[in-house]
Design an enzyme around this catalytic site. Sequence first.
Site, PDB file in Angstrom:
ATOM      1  N   ARG A  32       7.413  -7.964  -6.142  1.00  0.00           N
ATOM      2  CA  ARG A  32       6.130  -8.123  -6.833  1.00  0.00           C
ATOM      3  C   ARG A  32       6.264  -8.962  -8.096  1.00  0.00           C
ATOM      4  O   ARG A  32       5.326  -9.675  -8.461  1.00  0.00           O
ATOM      5  CB  ARG A  32       5.542  -6.757  -7.162  1.00  0.00           C
ATOM      6  CG  ARG A  32       4.985  -6.104  -5.920  1.00  0.00           C
ATOM      7  CD  ARG A  32       4.293  -4.822  -6.222  1.00  0.00           C
ATOM      8  NE  ARG A  32       3.567  -4.380  -5.046  1.00  0.00           N
ATOM      9  CZ  ARG A  32       3.279  -3.113  -4.775  1.00  0.00           C
ATOM     10  NH1 ARG A  32       3.644  -2.165  -5.605  1.00  0.00           N
ATOM     11  NH2 ARG A  32       2.606  -2.801  -3.700  1.00  0.00           N
ATOM     12  N   LYS A  78      -2.542   7.674  11.421  1.00  0.00           N
ATOM     13  CA  LYS A  78      -3.859   8.283  11.650  1.00  0.00           C
ATOM     14  C   LYS A  78      -4.972   7.293  11.947  1.00  0.00           C
ATOM     15  O   LYS A  78      -5.059   6.237  11.327  1.00  0.00           O
ATOM     16  CB  LYS A  78      -4.261   9.059  10.393  1.00  0.00           C
ATOM     17  CG  LYS A  78      -3.412  10.284  10.166  1.00  0.00           C
ATOM     18  CD  LYS A  78      -3.849  10.962   8.896  1.00  0.00           C
ATOM     19  CE  LYS A  78      -3.150  12.301   8.740  1.00  0.00           C
ATOM     20  NZ  LYS A  78      -3.451  12.910   7.460  1.00  0.00           N
ATOM     21  N   GLY A  90      -3.506  -0.947   0.356  1.00  0.00           N
ATOM     22  CA  GLY A  90      -4.878  -0.453   0.437  1.00  0.00           C
ATOM     23  C   GLY A  90      -5.895  -1.560   0.254  1.00  0.00           C
ATOM     24  O   GLY A  90      -6.925  -1.589   0.930  1.00  0.00           O
TER      25      GLY A  90
END
Length: 385
Positions: A39, A199, A365
């Site tokens: 990063r 999921k 995300g």
Amino acid sequence: MKKRSLRDLPPQALDGKRALVRVDFNVPLKNGKVTDDTRLRASMPTIRYLREKGARVVLLSHLGRPKGGSDPQFSLKQIVPDLERLLGAPVEFIPDPATGMTVTRRLPRGGVALVENTRFWPGEEKNDPELARTFAALGDLYVNDAFGSAHRAHSSTEAVAHLLKPAVAGFLLEKELQYLGNLLRDPKHPFVAVLGGAKISGKIDVIRSLLPRVDELLIGGAMACTFFRAMGLEVGGSLVEPDRIELAKELLATSGKKLILPRGAVIAPSLERASEHRSVSIDAIPKGWAVFDFRARLLRAKTVFWNGPMGVFETPPFDAGTRAIATALVEAGKKGAVTVVGGGDSVAAVAGMEEQLTHVSTGGGASLEFLEGKELPGVAALEDA
Ligand code: ADP
Ligand code: MG
């Protein structure tokens, strides 16, 4: 909406000016040392460009999830040595943004300062305009290069962009928006998406957003088990979301032939008894088929997006499917396909292969929310081009 980029600013908007740059320096640390500087390196093009243009660079980032106030374990001071090494220049540390203004004014042209972890101040996650004013006082212009935080409306990503103009996208943010934006806007067909992970519940909005856009949606990982159950198949003790079986049925019924499930799987009594693993077919097609089936579809594609591992890739031999997908993406890329990978664990699964892929998103995300079609607050707050 296209956003104004750092590239669009004229030289006089940068020379001698204090550029407040929101970066994503949320790096992993061990005993006070950075264990993966990806990063930090990802922000270098923006920082170098600013320095070359004579700007004075003031860096702003969060690190980890400190609970209520300052905590040395999460201090950004720990990354200063790595930052100095990558920049080949000294970095001034600002422990408190409220008293940082004099430091920023003293910086020479091309000088660099780093502000302490934005989450040490409770206003940060509340998008507090007061704290944003404190941040804004540290710069003459605002650059957001923290794609990984752009899905959060925080003081250093959202509120500050309204107070400090020009407010533009850095090179990393721009690149993310370009590649991920193309997937939604104008993907070359066949467009194949591969979704996996644990999921359905966390990925349902991405599935819904991508289904009308893709030619095929390949589903793997534990997520596939809920679909198998929806098809009436036995999945033993596999991870299933019982309350999503109906949803899976609905998706299977409405997606035409677009939803593709694996035809085989690697199974074991439990993760602890991985050595007893066996390859089985889901519907009696010989073992080995699953991987080749997905591979063939990927090799036909002109655009591929991948999120979510195809199994418990942390534990061999359950990493086989994930590795096969990674290899197939590289092969597809060699044949001219645009290959994009997003998501925390998926990105870890392709570590070392980044050069052979078109784009590996730095925002876990954030990349998913973007592909869900949501507006990212940190992007929306920037000026339109
Ligand atoms: P990403 O971070 O790339 O979005 P996810 O967080 O959705 O991916 O999923 C990653 C996790 O899913 C991994 O920890 C992996 O072990 C788990 N997983 C994938 N397949 C299975 C499976 N069949 N059974 C249990 N866990 C699985
Ligand atoms: Mg994850």
